[in-house]
Design a protein around this motif. Structure first.
Motif, PDB file in Angstrom:
ATOM      1  N   ARG A 149      19.593  60.469  -0.314  1.00  0.00           N
ATOM      2  CA  ARG A 149      19.991  61.587  -1.142  1.00  0.00           C
ATOM      3  C   ARG A 149      18.664  62.223  -1.821  1.00  0.00           C
ATOM      4  NH1 ARG A 149      24.387  61.768  -5.892  1.00  0.00           N
ATOM      5  NH2 ARG A 149      24.140  63.834  -6.637  1.00  0.00           N
ATOM      6  N   THR A 150      17.728  61.560  -2.246  1.00  0.00           N
ATOM      7  CA  THR A 150      16.765  61.840  -3.140  1.00  0.00           C
ATOM      8  C   THR A 150      15.646  62.351  -2.166  1.00  0.00           C
ATOM      9  OG1 THR A 150      17.189  60.250  -4.665  1.00  0.00           O
ATOM     10  CG2 THR A 150      15.022  61.132  -4.838  1.00  0.00           C
ATOM     11  N   PHE A 151      15.597  61.622  -1.074  1.00  0.00           N
ATOM     12  CA  PHE A 151      14.494  62.066   0.084  1.00  0.00           C
ATOM     13  C   PHE A 151      14.923  63.431   0.737  1.00  0.00           C
ATOM     14  CE2 PHE A 151      12.307  58.256   1.692  1.00  0.00           C
ATOM     15  CZ  PHE A 151      11.839  57.837   0.191  1.00  0.00           C
ATOM     16  N   ARG A 152      16.419  63.598   0.735  1.00  0.00           N
ATOM     17  CA  ARG A 152      16.819  65.070   1.383  1.00  0.00           C
ATOM     18  C   ARG A 152      16.512  65.994   0.348  1.00  0.00           C
ATOM     19  NH1 ARG A 152      18.497  64.200   6.188  1.00  0.00           N
ATOM     20  NH2 ARG A 152      19.457  62.047   6.645  1.00  0.00           N
ATOM     21  N   MET A 153      16.800  65.734  -1.085  1.00  0.00           N
ATOM     22  CA  MET A 153      16.592  66.653  -2.238  1.00  0.00           C
ATOM     23  C   MET A 153      15.308  67.208  -2.339  1.00  0.00           C
ATOM     24  SD  MET A 153      16.983  65.854  -6.094  1.00  0.00           S
ATOM     25  CE  MET A 153      18.210  64.617  -5.667  1.00  0.00           C
ATOM     26  N   MET A 154      14.338  66.288  -1.873  1.00  0.00           N
ATOM     27  CA  MET A 154      12.719  66.362  -2.156  1.00  0.00           C
ATOM     28  C   MET A 154      12.200  66.984  -1.041  1.00  0.00           C
ATOM     29  SD  MET A 154      11.700  63.676  -4.798  1.00  0.00           S
ATOM     30  CE  MET A 154      10.487  64.513  -5.562  1.00  0.00           C
ATOM     31  N   ALA A 155      12.877  67.148   0.332  1.00  0.00           N
ATOM     32  CA  ALA A 155      12.590  68.028   1.474  1.00  0.00           C
ATOM     33  C   ALA A 155      11.614  66.856   2.180  1.00  0.00           C
ATOM     34  CB  ALA A 155      11.779  69.175   1.231  1.00  0.00           C
ATOM     35  N   ILE A 156      11.602  65.632   1.887  1.00  0.00           N
ATOM     36  CA  ILE A 156      11.059  64.541   2.958  1.00  0.00           C
ATOM     37  C   ILE A 156      11.812  64.613   4.166  1.00  0.00           C
ATOM     38  CG2 ILE A 156      10.816  62.010   3.229  1.00  0.00           C
ATOM     39  CD1 ILE A 156       9.837  62.097   0.219  1.00  0.00           C
ATOM     40  N   ALA A 157      13.110  64.550   4.201  1.00  0.00           N
ATOM     41  CA  ALA A 157      13.965  64.685   5.370  1.00  0.00           C
ATOM     42  C   ALA A 157      13.381  65.515   6.412  1.00  0.00           C
ATOM     43  CB  ALA A 157      15.211  64.362   5.068  1.00  0.00           C
ATOM     44  N   LYS A 158      12.767  66.843   5.842  1.00  0.00           N
ATOM     45  CA  LYS A 158      12.555  67.724   6.911  1.00  0.00           C
ATOM     46  C   LYS A 158      10.976  67.328   7.491  1.00  0.00           C
ATOM     47  CE  LYS A 158      11.949  72.281   5.608  1.00  0.00           C
ATOM     48  NZ  LYS A 158      11.840  73.385   4.762  1.00  0.00           N
ATOM     49  N   TYR A 159      10.361  66.532   7.051  1.00  0.00           N
ATOM     50  CA  TYR A 159       8.999  65.915   7.734  1.00  0.00           C
ATOM     51  C   TYR A 159       8.929  64.630   8.273  1.00  0.00           C
ATOM     52  CZ  TYR A 159       8.284  70.557   5.652  1.00  0.00           C
ATOM     53  OH  TYR A 159       8.334  71.902   5.163  1.00  0.00           O
ATOM     54  N   ALA A 160       9.898  63.788   7.898  1.00  0.00           N
ATOM     55  CA  ALA A 160      10.149  62.446   8.401  1.00  0.00           C
ATOM     56  C   ALA A 160      11.299  62.217   8.609  1.00  0.00           C
ATOM     57  CB  ALA A 160       9.427  61.718   7.212  1.00  0.00           C
ATOM     58  N   GLY A 161      11.658  61.304   9.624  1.00  0.00           N
ATOM     59  CA  GLY A 161      12.788  60.938   9.923  1.00  0.00           C
ATOM     60  C   GLY A 161      13.494  59.690   9.327  1.00  0.00           C
ATOM     61  N   ILE A 162      14.928  59.985   9.007  1.00  0.00           N
ATOM     62  CA  ILE A 162      15.474  58.906   8.199  1.00  0.00           C
ATOM     63  C   ILE A 162      16.418  58.202   9.269  1.00  0.00           C
ATOM     64  CG2 ILE A 162      17.069  58.347   6.348  1.00  0.00           C
ATOM     65  CD1 ILE A 162      15.808  60.701   4.714  1.00  0.00           C
ATOM     66  N   PHE A 163      16.437  56.861   9.179  1.00  0.00           N
ATOM     67  CA  PHE A 163      17.268  56.259  10.142  1.00  0.00           C
ATOM     68  C   PHE A 163      17.876  54.711   9.386  1.00  0.00           C
ATOM     69  CE2 PHE A 163      14.282  58.505  12.777  1.00  0.00           C
ATOM     70  CZ  PHE A 163      15.253  58.890  13.716  1.00  0.00           C
ATOM     71  N   PRO A 164      19.032  54.545   9.844  1.00  0.00           N
ATOM     72  CA  PRO A 164      19.658  53.181   9.204  1.00  0.00           C
ATOM     73  C   PRO A 164      18.907  51.818   9.558  1.00  0.00           C
ATOM     74  CG  PRO A 164      20.873  53.869  11.150  1.00  0.00           C
ATOM     75  CD  PRO A 164      19.926  54.811  10.884  1.00  0.00           C
ATOM     76  N   ASP A 165      18.223  51.749  10.514  1.00  0.00           N
ATOM     77  CA  ASP A 165      17.482  50.435  10.731  1.00  0.00           C
ATOM     78  C   ASP A 165      16.406  50.497  11.449  1.00  0.00           C
ATOM     79  OD1 ASP A 165      18.473  50.491  13.475  1.00  0.00           O
ATOM     80  OD2 ASP A 165      20.383  49.920  12.963  1.00  0.00           O
ATOM     81  N   GLU A 166      15.492  49.484  11.506  1.00  0.00           N
ATOM     82  CA  GLU A 166      14.255  49.478  12.244  1.00  0.00           C
ATOM     83  C   GLU A 166      14.179  49.860  13.651  1.00  0.00           C
ATOM     84  OE1 GLU A 166      11.578  46.375   9.827  1.00  0.00           O
ATOM     85  OE2 GLU A 166      11.807  45.902  11.947  1.00  0.00           O
ATOM     86  N   GLU A 167      15.394  49.151  14.331  1.00  0.00           N
ATOM     87  CA  GLU A 167      15.392  49.458  15.812  1.00  0.00           C
ATOM     88  C   GLU A 167      15.600  50.940  16.008  1.00  0.00           C
ATOM     89  OE1 GLU A 167      18.840  47.535  17.528  1.00  0.00           O
ATOM     90  OE2 GLU A 167      18.077  47.405  19.518  1.00  0.00           O
ATOM     91  N   SER A 168      16.386  51.662  15.178  1.00  0.00           N
ATOM     92  CA  SER A 168      16.442  53.050  15.674  1.00  0.00           C
ATOM     93  C   SER A 168      15.312  53.838  15.214  1.00  0.00           C
ATOM     94  CB  SER A 168      17.899  53.772  15.012  1.00  0.00           C
ATOM     95  OG  SER A 168      17.978  53.416  13.718  1.00  0.00           O
ATOM     96  N   ALA A 169      14.811  53.496  14.314  1.00  0.00           N
ATOM     97  CA  ALA A 169      13.582  54.168  13.570  1.00  0.00           C
ATOM     98  C   ALA A 169      12.263  53.874  14.453  1.00  0.00           C
ATOM     99  CB  ALA A 169      13.039  53.611  12.389  1.00  0.00           C
TER     100      ALA A 169
END
Lengths: 143, 114
Positions: B90-110
């Motif tokens: 939630r904090t990453f999305r609020m600070m716009a980090i999610a616009k420039y980097a991917g967020i994934f639940p686990d290493e495999e999907s990342a």
């Protein structure tokens, strides 16, 4: 009548001491069965407020005073420094931005208060030339 | 010392995974930044940062993550995060980090989405 606990804590402005305050907040929240997410949010709000006090208060006593008041329904935290007070541009973060990054929306600094306001239910800031108090409340989620 | 932190790096052929342990503040953030810059300067521009063992991230730690995102963008690289708690996401999305980097639940999907 709800069961109420009040805890007073004073921490020095040393690196990582905000963790001691965050841990106290988490213990009190867990005592009242706040969920895991709320506990983490409380810890983060405490950390950000303590860091702001350490970085910007210019307090001579180099101390942060924290009052926790927890009831069955909510946790109130009041964090006070005896510094020089904060100004409006500090509050909105504009004084803390530093050099512009590649993307204007990726502001590097001055986001602590934004985080606190987003995570807590109520936030109040009182500031004067004798110091600053940031108070916030996290209400327990109803099932 | 209140904050015991550690950084582990696992390098593969075309990417690297950085795993942090501890409170991500200025101290851990600076170490993380150094390691990431070493990888980027060495030509590894596909990075995953696994934050599963990092329970708390303060705004200074976030500002250092933003610097890594910007360093990777200069090299047309990619950064994906994994192992975030719901509050961290939630904090990453609020600070716009999610616009420039991917967020994934686990290493495999990342890694799969680099």
């Amino acid at each position: 009548m709800s069961d109420e606990h009040k805890v007073l804590l004073t921490i020095p402005m040393y690196p990582d001491m905000e963790l001691a305050a965050a841990k106290t907040g988490s213990v009190l929240a867990e005592l009242k069965d706040f969920n895991e997410e709320a506990v983490e949010e409380i810890q983060l709000a405490i950390i950000e407020t303590c860091i702001n006090a350490s970085e910007h208060s210019q307090s001579e006593d180099k101390e942060v005073h924290i009052q926790f008041l927890v009831t069955d329904d909510q946790l109130q935290v009041k964090i006070t420094d005896r510094g020089v007070g904060i100004t409006a541009d500090t509050l909105d973060g504009s004084r803390l931005l530093g050099t512009a990054g590649v993307h204007p929306d990726l502001r590097k600094r001055g986001r602590g208060l934004q985080i606190i306001k987003a995570l807590m239910d109520e936030v109040m800031i009182e500031s004067s030339p004798n110091g600053t108090t940031v108070s916030f409340t996290k209400k327990k989620a109803t099932e | 010392m209140l904050n015991k932190f550690d950084i582990q790096i696992r390098e593969a052929k075309e990417h690297a995974i950085i795993e942090t342990t501890g409170y991500l503040n200025d101290a851990l953030g600076e170490q993380l930044s150094e390691k990431a810059q070493e990888l980027i300067q060495g030509g590894c521009t596909q990075l995953v940062i696994n934050l599963e063992k990092t329970t708390l991230i303060n705004s200074i730690g976030i500002s250092i993550l933003i610097e890594i995102i910007e360093a990777l963008e200069e090299r047309e690289g990619t950064l994906n995060f994994c192992g975030l708690s719901s509050t961290q996401e939630r904090t990453f999305r609020m600070m716009a980090i999610a616009k420039y980097a991917g967020i994934f639940p686990d290493e495999e999907s990342a890694v799969a989405n680099l």
